[in-house]
Each structure stands twice: as structure tokens, then as C-alpha cells.
Scaffold this active site. Structure first.
Site, mmCIF file in Angstrom:
data_model
loop_
_atom_site.group_PDB
_atom_site.id
_atom_site.type_symbol
_atom_site.label_atom_id
_atom_site.label_comp_id
_atom_site.label_asym_id
_atom_site.label_seq_id
_atom_site.Cartn_x
_atom_site.Cartn_y
_atom_site.Cartn_z
ATOM 1 N N HIS A 114 0.824 -1.221 0.000
ATOM 2 C CA HIS A 114 0.000 0.000 0.000
ATOM 3 C C HIS A 114 0.851 1.262 0.000
ATOM 4 O O HIS A 114 0.436 2.299 -0.512
ATOM 5 C CB HIS A 114 -0.926 0.030 1.225
ATOM 6 C CG HIS A 114 -2.046 -0.962 1.135
ATOM 7 N ND1 HIS A 114 -2.920 -1.181 2.163
ATOM 8 C CD2 HIS A 114 -2.423 -1.798 0.141
ATOM 9 C CE1 HIS A 114 -3.788 -2.110 1.807
ATOM 10 N NE2 HIS A 114 -3.506 -2.509 0.590
ATOM 11 N N PHE A 366 -2.064 -8.072 4.484
ATOM 12 C CA PHE A 366 -0.684 -7.618 4.678
ATOM 13 C C PHE A 366 -0.374 -6.338 3.908
ATOM 14 O O PHE A 366 0.709 -6.183 3.344
ATOM 15 C CB PHE A 366 0.330 -8.709 4.293
ATOM 16 C CG PHE A 366 -0.178 -10.118 4.421
ATOM 17 C CD1 PHE A 366 -0.777 -10.540 5.603
ATOM 18 C CD2 PHE A 366 -0.089 -11.015 3.369
ATOM 19 C CE1 PHE A 366 -1.247 -11.832 5.728
ATOM 20 C CE2 PHE A 366 -0.570 -12.304 3.482
ATOM 21 C CZ PHE A 366 -1.157 -12.718 4.666
ATOM 22 N N CYS A 367 -1.319 -5.402 3.861
ATOM 23 C CA CYS A 367 -1.103 -4.132 3.154
ATOM 24 C C CYS A 367 -0.758 -4.356 1.689
ATOM 25 O O CYS A 367 0.055 -3.633 1.121
ATOM 26 C CB CYS A 367 0.006 -3.296 3.780
ATOM 27 S SG CYS A 367 -0.303 -2.803 5.449
ATOM 28 N N ASN A 368 -1.319 -5.366 1.067
ATOM 29 C CA ASN A 368 -1.009 -5.607 -0.338
ATOM 30 C C ASN A 368 -2.293 -6.083 -1.014
ATOM 31 O O ASN A 368 -2.484 -7.261 -1.273
ATOM 32 C CB ASN A 368 0.108 -6.654 -0.457
ATOM 33 C CG ASN A 368 0.592 -6.817 -1.882
ATOM 34 O OD1 ASN A 368 -0.169 -6.632 -2.838
ATOM 35 N ND2 ASN A 368 1.851 -7.156 -2.031
#
Ligand SMILES: *Cc1c(COP(=O)(O)O)cnc(C)c1O
Length: 709
Positions: A114, A366-368
């Protein structure tokens, strides 16, 4: 403890922390912007750190600048904010899935963190196109010629560990792109040789390489690319000359121009100990070999897990062939667990079971989001729809319509061992393959009002997370039972709770005669009595703020007693300040459970009712209802006291702590899970009084009336 979250942050070693402590105790540093001897020394330490960083990446200060940052995100943002994109000619409506030619473009891979994707809003207004592409667009297709354009390349996916070919760097550069490498995940387990790879910019964080210090990262800038970014503003520490009354300012030399404000110079001084730690482990290449080997074993283990009906237990989110080659795959496996019927277990449930086994890993996206979408088959429409259904990053909503909203990620680092994999295997075997009991049949939806339940037990917990002795009668206050969770134990400023400190269950706390707090250890030979009227000021108390609740410290004597009872140091007992309207209850003032539901579980797992009651830590126990029917209640009255149901109580590994020994045993949570079959693991309901007046009491024997509307 099996730690499988090295991609979140790897852990510092004990030696490393000891070395740091030794160094810190002797080291006096000062603001490097000053000119006295201590400042000059500090500046030298900072500059030596820059050289050490360059050496680590096999390059020198002839070749790269080192801008010290807070973390990867900060480094990436410096590039995006200051990149000279040239002339913007048209506005952007959509993110393209192919690369555009011409001037002023931003590109990144769909499998980006992100912190990379978010850069599009930093450059929006300066660029003509934004492209989110897959690797084939770079490696297999003709890349259009560009100028004044920036591609932010993920070196290794933080979602699944896929390493992207660094050949892309060169291919993009040939067509005019400046390449900024997001190396955060990559450098945690791989060597980056800048004499071979030549990205224009590289951003990473040090805690991902050696765990400590945190809050420091670096942005490496190739010297011949320095002209691609230009600082157009200034701040403390970045200027040579400035006039506060005109727009005049002249920036300092390159690195300092980007290092706004005062650097974390103590942290920077500790980097040396991190680099030494990597050397102690035989260098990053040894770490790469070790972690790759372990990760491959973990993959094989996961792939081998089958339900009795032959169906696989684990769905893995990467191409397994990649795992044969450490140049293509880093030490990460992302997966979800599946039921014998092919449906999914929610990752929150898996995480709870991991907690019982002491396994630490990461769940979610996981911020993805790009990788998550691709591997889990989530569409853009689903993301917006899930959002409207209340799904938020990091929450407990793990399945929507049976489809996972995220995954489970295990990742390895230099301190990982085979034991970590064995623990994970045991957890999966115990909780998700064998021994899955048949769910008991649920009670028919009967009308609660046709029963006449009564209150049988009442508990108040004067000290949060500490055991209690029930009483027949409690005075009510606006915040629950009088004195309920009025005290809290902290250790070095960290609140102790049963999850993290199961030994707390060996203490009990009761209010005696309304004016004394009695704390007992399990063996009952070391009691402590604290008068409730104790003037905390006299006791040398100080007002501290914990969770925005004003508290008073109950003094050294209690602190020492707790240290002794819990075998720790620096314990303090805090009490809610008298004028505070709150107590330490997390959710609702009262937790109510149904004795029959407890019996059901008791029969199911052969555990004593009394023990289950202790573990569920409820305030009110009612008798005279079929099991689990309380789940359907909306309101209830206990004689003339009116309550509303606020929520169901979601259970976690806390109920697995054996109150006798402090040890964790998963059977109760498993029983609850199996009983709840595919639903959230809840037990008991939170209620709140709606007609409180002072002078009211709640007593056992009172009759209860439930209502379902
Ligand atoms: C961890 C990580 C980041 C973010 O790093 P911060 O230290 O949180 O700024 C960015 N990209 C990747 C690939 C990561 O793994």
C-alpha cells in the site's frame, strides 16, 4: 515461542540487544546540527553509518547517496514527492493496466505494498498516466519509450514471497524509466549487490533486516540520478541560507536537503550492531540459504496435509515450482485452510488457534491488496461491496459469503528453526484435520419467554484479569457491579492480561466487608490486604493515564507484593481515579452466561462446570434455560432491573488458560468452535442496564425474563 512473522518484522537477537545496551550506556550524543565536540562526534557517527550501509550493499559513496529516513514508506514518498515529472498535459481518470509512453508517467506492479500504491495520490496532478501492471508487461512485452517517468518496482512480494526479476530494472531504464526499488521485503533475507543491480532509487527499513533499531530506513539514490529529484521546500537542517521574509532559500548538499528535521542519531548509532548481527549469522547469504530451506520444508508440510476424505487442508497462494529457486522465491508462504467439504476456515479462527499454541504469524492482506485480490480471486466490485458490509483492513471479518477476505502468512528469518514448522504442523493437525468433532445439534428456536430462569451466580472482578470469588449480592453502579474492574496490574507500563500473562489466574481478588481489597495467591498463604479507603496520596501515589483513564498508583508495598507473587519486576497496581466515570471493563458492564450452555461444553470435553465458569469470567450466570438460547435474546429484565443485550461475546485463547497451572490447552476453544460449527466462536452475551438508579442491588435467586424482540 514459534515466531513466523519475520516479514512483519524480524526479531533482534539477545546478543544484539545486549551489545546495544552496553554501547548505549556509555554513549553521549547530541544534535548533529550543532557545532560543539559532542555534535561533531554525532555527525561522524551518522556519516560512518552511511558508509556502512553502502558497504553492506557492495557499493560506495562514489556511486550512491544515502538519505536516512524513518522507514521504507518515507523513502518512497521522498522520491514520489520530489521526482521531476515534467509537463502534465492531460488528467487521469483511470489506472491503466498497460504501460504508457511519452512524458510524465507513474508505474508499479499490481503486487505492491500500500505504501507504493498510495504514491499515486502523491503524484496525481503531476503525471499523465498511472499504470498498475504485471511483470509480463515488463519482461515479455515491448516497453514504450518514456521520459520524466517513475516506475516503483517491488523487489519481493510481501504477500507471497515472489521475487520479481531484477532484469526489469534494466529493461525499464533502457526505455527511459527511472526505477525506484521497493526493497523492504527483499533485503530482509536477500543480498542486494549494487555493483550488479543499478536501480536509480532504493528504499528499505532496517528493522526488516535485523529487527532493531526501529524507526530508521534509508533511501539510496544513484549519484548520476540525483538530478531526477529536486527538493522544492525546506525545513530545519536542510538549508544553507534562508530569509524568513522572502521566498529565498538555498538547500544544503544532497543528502541533508532531504533529511528534514533532526535525525534519530541514537538509533543510527545502533545500526552498527545490526550489521554485526548479520555477520555473526554468516552474512545475509547464509540467512537466505537457511530461510529458503526452512520455507521449502514448511511448504511441503502444508501441501501434505489432507483431511480423512483425501481433500487438501491447505490452499497455497504461490506457484510451488518457484520454491525450488531462492532467486525466485523468498521465505514467505501465504495460504488459507480448508474444511473437509472444501469450504474455508476463516483466518481469524486460525489465528486464535495459533495463539493457543503460541504461534505468531500474520493474517489478512498484509497491506497488499493487489496480490490479495489476485490470489484470492477478489474483484474490485467485491472490495467496495465488502466495505459497505463493514469490512475494514485488520478487522475480524475473515469470510464473506464463504470467500476469504485475506490469507495466513508465515515468514522466516535468521532465528527460525524446524521447531517453528513442527509447532505449526501440530496446530493444524490438532485443530483443523484430525479430531474434528461432529457439531452437536442446536436447540430448536424456542420461545425464551416460556422459561423461568433465575440468577445463580454473580461475580465481580476487582482487579482486571485476576480471578474472583463470587458473592450472593452486589451493589450496582452506572458502570456495573460496585468495584468491578476498578484495579489493573501494569508491569513496566504494559497492562497485564490473561492472554499475555496467564499466571495472573493464580491470583484472586475480592472486596471484603466493602472496605478492603484482599488479594490471595493460589496457595493462600501470602495474602495482601489493601484498605479501600487508603489515601493514595499518602502512599506516594502519582496520577498516571492509562487508556485515557485517569488512575492512581497504589504504591510500592503492593507493587513489591505483586512482583513477588508473579515473579516479575516493576509491577504496579493502579486504581481508577475516584472522579473518573470509567472502569477497566473493555466492552459492556456485564457479561451474562447460561449455565446450560456451560453444561453442554462440559459434557462435550469432559471439563468441570466450575472450571469452565472460571474460564469464561462472567458476571452473571443464569439457570433454567435450554443451552445457547441466550444467543437470541435482545432484552432482559432481572426483577425490576432492565437490561439490553449489546453483543455476543467473542472468545479467544484466553479461555484456554488452565486456572490451576496457567498453562494453555486448546480443548475448550476447539469444543466451542465445533459446537458453533462455522460461526463465530461466541459464548455469553454482553448486557447493559437501561434503568440504573443508585441504591439498586443484584442478588442470586432473582428471576430473569428474556425477550427476543
Ligand atoms: C514492509 C514493507 C513496506 C513498508 O515498510 P515500512 O517500514 O512500514 O515503511 C513496503 N513495501 C514492502 C514490500 C514491505 O514489505
Amino acid at each position: 515461542m514459534p515466531y513466523l512473522d519475520h516479514a512483519g518484522s524480524t526479531l533482534p537477537s539477545k546478543i544484539q540487544l545486549e551489545e546495544v545496551a552496553k554501547q548505549q550506556s556509555q554513549l553521549i550524543l547530541a544534535n548533529p546540527h550543532s557545532h560543539h565536540a559532542t555534535a561533531v562526534k554525532t555527525k561522524q557517527i551518522v556519516n560512518s553509518a552511511r558508509l556502512r550501509i553502502l558497504q553492506y550493499f557492495n557499493t560506495t559513496s562514489d556511486d550512491y547517496f544515502v538519505v536516512l529516513t524513518n522507514n521504507t514508506t518515507h523513502g518512497l514518498k521522498i522520491v514520489a514527492e520530489n521526482f521531476k515529472f515534467g509537463q502534465k498535459t492531460h488528467s487521469i481518470l483511470n489506472i491503466a493496466s498497460v504501460l504508457h509512453g511519452g512524458s510524465s508517467n507513474l508505474g508499479y506492479l499490481y503486487d505492491s505494498h500500500h505504501s507504493v500504491v498510495g504514491l499515486r495520490h502523491v503524484v496525481n496532478g503531476k503525471v499523465n498516466s498511472i499504470s498498475c501492471v504485471n511483470e509480463e508487461s515488463i519482461l515479455e512485452h515491448e516497453i514504450p519509450d518514456v521520459e520524466h517517468s517513475l516506475f516503483v518496482l517491488t523487489a519481493m512480494s510481501n504477500f507471497c514471497g515472489k521475487k520479481y526479476s531484477l532484469e526489469s530494472v534494466h529493461r525499464l531504464q533502457e526505455k527511459g524509466w527511472a526505477v525506484c526499488l521497493d526493497a523492504a521485503s527483499f533485503v530482509s533475507s536477500s543480498a542486494l549487490d549494487l555493483s550488479q543491480q543499478r536501480p536509480n532509487f532504493i528504499a528499505f527499513s532496517f528493522y526488516k533486516i535485523f529487527g532493531y533499531p526501529t524507526g530508521i530506513g534509508a533511501l539510496l539514490v544513484r549519484k548520476d540520478s540525483a538530478h531526477l529529484i529536486e527538493k522544492t521546500s525546506f525545513a530545519g537542517g536542510t538549508v544553507q541560507s534562508v530569509d524568513e521574509m522572502s521566498m529565498f532559500f538555498v538547500l544544503r548538499e544532497f543528502e541533508r536537503a532531504f533529511e528534514e528535521g533532526t535525525l534519530n542519531y541514537y538509533g543510527i548509532a545502533q545500526l552498527q550492531k545490526g550489521f554485526e548481527e548479520i555477520e555473526r549469522c554468516g552474512g545475509i547469504s547464509s540467512i537466505r540459504n537457511l530461510t529458503h530451506h526452512l520455507c521449502k520444508n514448511a511448504l511441503y508440510m502444508l501441501k501434505s496435509k489432507k483431511h480423512p476424505n483425501g481433500r487438501p487442508v491447505v490452499e497455497i497462494y504461490s506457484q510451488s515450482e518457484q520454491f525450488e529457486n531462492p532467486d525466485k522465491q523468498g521465505p514467505i508462504v501465504a495460504f488459507n485452510l480448508k474444511r473437509p467439504d472444501g469450504g474455508y476456515y476463516g483466518y481469524t479462527e486460525v489465528e486464535k488457534m495459533c495463539a493457543i499454541f503460541g504461534i505468531e504469524l500474520r493474517t489478512g492482506c498484509f497491506c497488499n491488496i493487489g496480490a490479495c485480490k489476485k490470489y484470492l480471486g477478489i474483484t474490485s466490485e467485491m472490495i467496495q461491496e465488502n466495505m459497505s458490509k463493514g469490512k475494514r483492513c485488520g478487522d475480524e471479518i475473515d469470510l464473506i459469503n464463504g470467500t476469504p477476505t485475506g490469507a495466513i502468512r508465515i515468514s522466516f528469518g535468521r532465528t527460525s528453526t524446524e521447531h517453528d514448522i513442527t509447532a505449526l504442523e501440530q496446530m493444524i493437525d490438532t485443530c483443523f484435520t484430525e479430531g474434528e468433532h461432529q457439531a452437536q445439534s442446536k436447540p430448536d428456536p424456542m420461545n425464551i419467554e416460556s422459561y423461568s430462569p433465575t440468577v445463580v451466580n454473580l461475580f465481580s472482578f476487582p482487579i482486571k484479569s485476576v480471578g474472583s470469588v463470587g458473592r450472593k449480592r452486589y451493589e450496582l453502579t452506572a458502570r456495573g457491579f460496585k468495584n468491578d474492574r476498578e484495579f489493573l496490574i501494569v508491569n513496566d507500563d504494559v497492562t497485564l492480561n490473561l492472554k499475555t500473562h496467564p499466571e495472573l489466574c493464580m491470583l484472586t481478588a475480592t472486596i471484603v466487608d466493602d472496605d478492603q481489597l484482599l488479594i490471595q495467591t493460589f496457595d493462600q498463604n501470602e495474602n495482601l490486604v489493601l484498605p479501600m479507603s487508603l489515601s493514595l496520596k499518602d502512599n506516594g501515589a502519582k496520577l498516571v493515564c492509562k487508556n485515557t483513564i485517569a488512575t492512581m498508583d497504589c504504591g510500592d508495598k503492593v507493587g513489591k507484593w505483586l512482583d513477588n507473587a508473579l515473579d516479575r519486576q516493576n509491577c504496579r497496581l493502579l486504581r481508577v481515579a475516584e472522579d473518573s466515570k470509567k472502569n477497566f471493563v473493555n466492552d459492556s458492564p456485564f457479561l451474562l452466561i447460561n449455565e446450560a450452555s456451560v453444561y453442554m461444553l462440559s459434557r462435550y470435553i469432559n471439563m468441570e462446570v466450575r472450571e469452565i465458569l472460571t474460564r469464561f469470567r462472567s458476571n452473571i450466570v443464569v439457570r433454567g434455560l435450554p443451552p445457547f438460547i441466550e444467543d437470541t435474546a435482545k432484552r432482559l429484565s432481572i426483577e425490576n432491573l432492565e437490561f439490553e443485550v449489546v453483543d455476543k461475546c467473542t472468545r479467544c485463547e484466553m479461555i484456554c488458560v488452565d486456572p490451576m497451572t496457567g498453562e494453555k490447552d486448546p480443548s475448550l476453544l476447539l469444543a466451542l468452535r465445533d459446537y458453533r460449527n462455522k460461526q463465530k466462536m461466541t459464548f455469553g452475551i454482553y448486557i447493559r442496564q437501561t434503568n440504573f438508579e443508585s441504591g439498586q442491588y443484584l442478588e442470586s435467586g432473582m428471576s430473569v425474563n428474556f425477550s427476543t424482540d
